[in-house]
Write a protein that holds these residues in place. Structure first.
Motif, PDB file in Angstrom:
ATOM      1  N   HIS A  65       0.856  -1.201   0.000  1.00 25.76           N
ATOM      2  CA  HIS A  65       0.000   0.000   0.000  1.00 25.76           C
ATOM      3  C   HIS A  65       0.885   1.240   0.000  1.00 25.76           C
ATOM      4  CE1 HIS A  65      -4.066   1.928   0.926  1.00 25.76           C
ATOM      5  NE2 HIS A  65      -3.213   2.928   0.767  1.00 25.76           N
ATOM      6  N   HIS A  67       1.625   5.169  -2.319  1.00 21.79           N
ATOM      7  CA  HIS A  67       1.190   6.106  -3.358  1.00 21.79           C
ATOM      8  C   HIS A  67       2.454   6.777  -3.872  1.00 21.79           C
ATOM      9  CE1 HIS A  67      -3.023   5.570  -2.283  1.00 21.79           C
ATOM     10  NE2 HIS A  67      -2.659   5.665  -1.019  1.00 21.79           N
ATOM     11  N   LYS A 191      -8.804  -0.096  -7.184  1.00 19.81           N
ATOM     12  CA  LYS A 191      -8.952   0.475  -5.840  1.00 19.81           C
ATOM     13  C   LYS A 191     -10.320   1.123  -5.712  1.00 19.81           C
ATOM     14  CE  LYS A 191      -7.651   2.421  -1.834  1.00 19.81           C
ATOM     15  NZ  LYS A 191      -6.642   3.467  -1.746  1.00 19.81           N
ATOM     16  N   ASP A 324       1.297   3.456   3.208  1.00 19.33           N
ATOM     17  CA  ASP A 324       0.398   4.572   2.875  1.00 19.33           C
ATOM     18  C   ASP A 324       0.965   5.945   3.228  1.00 19.33           C
ATOM     19  OD1 ASP A 324      -1.964   5.539   1.768  1.00 19.33           O
ATOM     20  OD2 ASP A 324      -3.068   5.448   3.653  1.00 19.33           O
TER      21      ASP A 324
HETATM   22 ZN   LIG Z   1      -3.751   4.886   0.623  1.00 19.32          ZN
END
Ligand SMILES: [Zn+2]
Length: 416
Positions: A65, A67, A191, A324
């Protein structure tokens, strides 16, 4: 034939059994592992050899996870950057991840096929990227970034979608179309936002998002393309609905209880907790100008984070490594290893970042294991990671050697 390399004098971590194999050597042909053999066995035709000095060799780590486009914690301002600038900053984030030992990452929305190809072609040094494209969100959902009062349907942006902009979809037809658009653009997983979030200003944390029919439609479209759906969800209600609709992995899941974990187990779902980001935001959220509403939501999920791991582990739900992190907080990626020791053993944490992550991503035999046929992704580390994980969690340390697909991207073995 591709050049043959040898990693000799290795203590190999077998991620399937969780045991160490001392006195081993790893034979690599080109980008793949050809064999893992006993130290005494002669190996022919070796062009290059690396002496691990008896140290532990781990499969390349997987963060499920991330980005990689989240160059700023402020997603609204990120959306107003030009795509060239977002991409340039992403290259730094990717580089940092690879240096920390992550040879594969699963992007939980934002990254596109251009970034993926840039890494594949060696234009950027980074982990192999599994992309989701745009996160799919209902109106007012976790990826609807429009400020209150704004009536335009499309969020005003200049980032060409690289700024974590949601694909807003309402109703089964729109959800199907939004998923198909991600598939068309090369998504490896889909997602969806199945519940409220911390960083979004208008949605309640405990709320559910999307109707059950919409969630089912998203999973159906993903499966139709031989993909799967990952869902952002915190509350027992949001997690239960998502899993029953066919979602394969629950992202975050901080507020789950025993009954919810049992539903996850029964449906074969995975939990991807992301403890690192709550710690980072708890440290920095107020300074970053977060509202008291957002800080209150943050406090609630932060407090329940480690408990959700204990619950999932006790019910036998497979747990996968995730972080994350946003913006300048990316270097904290390694602290996830330390935080999880509150609920799991070091071996279990290593498995969550290797073989269990590979299973979730349907990459068993390719990733997360040092075995013949797998990608030659590996790390040499200091100390014994089956006992403690400071060599991965301490940003001053990190792996001594990082290899991805047979190529070395970091080598501190001489200095060690
Ligand atoms: Zn996320």
């Amino acid at each position: 034939m591709a050049a043959r390399q040898l990693v000799r004098n290795a203590t190999v971590f077998d991620s399937a059994s969780g045991r160490l194999r001392r006195g081993s050597q790893i034979v690599i042909d080109g980008e793949r592992i050809a064999a893992v053999v006993d130290a005494a066995q002669p190996v022919d035709g070796v062009a290059q050899s690396i002496d691990a000095g008896g140290r532990v060799v781990l499969p390349g780590l997987i963060d499920a996870h991330v980005h990689v486009v989240a160059a700023s914690h402020d997603l609204s301002s990120l959306a107003l950057q030009p795509p060239s600038l977002v991409t340039a900053q992403s290259s730094r984030i990717l580089h940092g991840m690879l240096q920390r030992g992550f040879t594969t990452v699963r992007d939980a929305a934002g990254a596109d096929f251009g970034l993926q190809e840039a890494v594949e072609r060696g234009l950027f040094e980074g982990p192999r990227l599994f992309i989701a494209g745009f996160p799919i969100s209902q109106t007012g959902g976790h990826a609807d970034m429009r400020p209150k009062g704004v009536r335009q349907r499309e969020f005003y942006c200049s980032c060409a979608g690289l700024g974590l902009i949601g694909a807003i979809a309402d109703g089964v037809g729109e959800v199907r179309r939004a998923v198909r658009e991600q598939v068309r653009n090369g998504a490896n997983q889909i997602k969806i936002m199945a519940g409220g979030g911390v960083s979004s200003p208008t949605d309640p944390l405990e709320g559910t998002q999307f109707s059950v029919e919409e969630l089912r439609a998203a999973c159906e479209e993903a499966e139709a393309a031989n993909l799967y759906a990952m869902a952002h969800a915190y509350s027992p209600r949001a997690v239960t609905r998502a899993v029953q609709a066919g979602v394969r992995s629950i992202e975050h899941g901080n507020l789950i209880d025993e009954a919810t974990a049992r539903v996850m187990k029964a449906h074969g779902a995975y939990l991807v907790p992301t403890l690192a980001t709550y710690v980072a935001l708890a440290d920095e959220g107020a300074r970053l100008g977060w509202s008291s509403d957002m800080l209150d939501k943050l406090g609630r999920v932060h407090a329940r984070g480690i408990e959700s791991l204990r619950i999932a582990r006790a019910e036998g739900v497979p747990i996968v490594f995730g972080t994350d992190l946003l913006g300048h907080m990316h270097p904290r990626q390694g602290i996830e290893f330390e935080l999880r020791l509150g609920a799991m053993s070091p071996v279990e944490v290593l498995q969550s970042a290797t073989i269990v992550a590979a299973r979730l991503m349907r990459q068993e035999g390719q990733l997360g294991e040092l075995r013949p046929g797998a990608w030659a992704d590996l790390l040499v580390v200091d100390g014994d990671p089956t006992q403690e994980l400071s060599m991965l969690s301490d940003p001053q340390r990190g792996p001594l050697l990082v290899m991805k697909a047979g190529r070395v991207y970091r080598n501190r073995l001489q200095a060690a």
